[in-house]
Design an enzyme around this catalytic site. Sequence first.
Site, mmCIF file in Angstrom:
data_model
loop_
_atom_site.group_PDB
_atom_site.id
_atom_site.type_symbol
_atom_site.label_atom_id
_atom_site.label_comp_id
_atom_site.label_asym_id
_atom_site.label_seq_id
_atom_site.Cartn_x
_atom_site.Cartn_y
_atom_site.Cartn_z
ATOM 1 N N HIS A 170 -7.344 -6.587 -11.561
ATOM 2 C CA HIS A 170 -6.280 -7.345 -12.448
ATOM 3 C C HIS A 170 -5.633 -6.166 -13.158
ATOM 4 O O HIS A 170 -6.052 -5.819 -13.954
ATOM 5 C CB HIS A 170 -6.676 -8.505 -13.170
ATOM 6 C CG HIS A 170 -7.394 -8.554 -14.039
ATOM 7 N ND1 HIS A 170 -8.679 -9.170 -14.136
ATOM 8 C CD2 HIS A 170 -7.351 -8.153 -15.725
ATOM 9 C CE1 HIS A 170 -9.571 -8.707 -14.780
ATOM 10 N NE2 HIS A 170 -8.819 -8.755 -16.504
ATOM 11 N N HIS A 217 -2.827 -6.305 -16.181
ATOM 12 C CA HIS A 217 -2.072 -7.127 -16.857
ATOM 13 C C HIS A 217 -0.763 -6.508 -17.023
ATOM 14 O O HIS A 217 -0.407 -5.437 -17.657
ATOM 15 C CB HIS A 217 -2.265 -6.921 -18.901
ATOM 16 C CG HIS A 217 -3.967 -7.097 -18.818
ATOM 17 N ND1 HIS A 217 -4.190 -9.055 -19.226
ATOM 18 C CD2 HIS A 217 -5.071 -6.767 -18.340
ATOM 19 C CE1 HIS A 217 -5.164 -8.616 -19.538
ATOM 20 N NE2 HIS A 217 -5.999 -8.229 -19.212
HETATM 21 P P1 5GP Z 1 -9.389 -8.809 -18.699
HETATM 22 O O1 5GP Z 1 -10.465 -9.093 -20.021
HETATM 23 O O2 5GP Z 1 -10.742 -9.053 -17.728
HETATM 24 O O3 5GP Z 1 -8.789 -6.841 -18.792
HETATM 25 O O4 5GP Z 1 -8.334 -10.070 -18.640
HETATM 26 C C1 5GP Z 1 -9.023 -11.253 -18.590
HETATM 27 C C2 5GP Z 1 -7.812 -11.773 -18.266
HETATM 28 O O5 5GP Z 1 -7.739 -13.325 -17.743
HETATM 29 C C3 5GP Z 1 -7.356 -12.223 -20.424
HETATM 30 O O6 5GP Z 1 -6.512 -11.784 -20.776
HETATM 31 C C4 5GP Z 1 -7.490 -13.830 -20.236
HETATM 32 O O7 5GP Z 1 -6.749 -14.307 -21.277
HETATM 33 C C5 5GP Z 1 -7.530 -14.304 -18.630
HETATM 34 N N1 5GP Z 1 -7.630 -15.714 -18.347
HETATM 35 C C6 5GP Z 1 -9.803 -16.064 -18.853
HETATM 36 N N2 5GP Z 1 -9.730 -16.851 -17.913
HETATM 37 C C7 5GP Z 1 -8.402 -17.427 -17.667
HETATM 38 C C8 5GP Z 1 -8.520 -19.226 -17.103
HETATM 39 O O8 5GP Z 1 -9.066 -19.337 -16.375
HETATM 40 N N3 5GP Z 1 -6.718 -18.722 -16.568
HETATM 41 C C9 5GP Z 1 -6.098 -17.619 -16.921
HETATM 42 N N4 5GP Z 1 -5.184 -17.670 -16.498
HETATM 43 N N5 5GP Z 1 -6.322 -16.587 -17.597
HETATM 44 C C10 5GP Z 1 -7.244 -16.374 -17.785
#
Ligand code: 5GP
Length: 144
Positions: A107, A109
């Site tokens: 993903h 951001h």
């Molecule tokens: P990563 O740390 O993998 O780059 O980002 C994961 C993102 O997913 C984080 O910014 C976190 O806030 C978001 N996130 C985690 N769980 C959920 C969820 O259940 N729903 C949504 N909409 N975002 C989530």
Amino acid sequence: MTLHDSYDPDNIFAKMLRGEVPCVKVMEDDVALAFMDIFPQAEGHTLVVPKDVEARNLLEMPDDKLGPYMQRVQAVTRAVEKALKPDGIVVTQFNGAPAGQTVYHLHFHIIPRREGESLRRHADGGPADTDSLKGIADRIAAFL
Ligand code: 5GP
């Protein structure tokens, strides 16, 4: 989780893609799903995930799917700019836990930035109010 491990089909984003877990949607087509981050680092924090891939990170994304996916990332970033008129926009992506990754489905951001406003902590803090996220998602979606 290391950089290289097996893809977990029950990660939270895979569940969203299958409609098993709700999300506040910004756009969806045959290539990608964009939705509001539940723990936004700034107002308008949006995530874009690719569909029909088992890619835990950028390194695992098939070459032929990367271009169409990045077009969606760019389109959503442009819509965020038009809708929210931030001073800057962070477009970022983490590979592996030591890099800050917490969900293991690729993903990007998209995080609007405003002069003088500090970023909230990554993947932390309380969840945002769903109604306010819906309002922001609608504003962004209007430009897609
Ligand atoms: P990563 O740390 O993998 O780059 O980002 C994961 C993102 O997913 C984080 O910014 C976190 O806030 C978001 N996130 C985690 N769980 C959920 C969820 O259940 N729903 C949504 N909409 N975002 C989530």
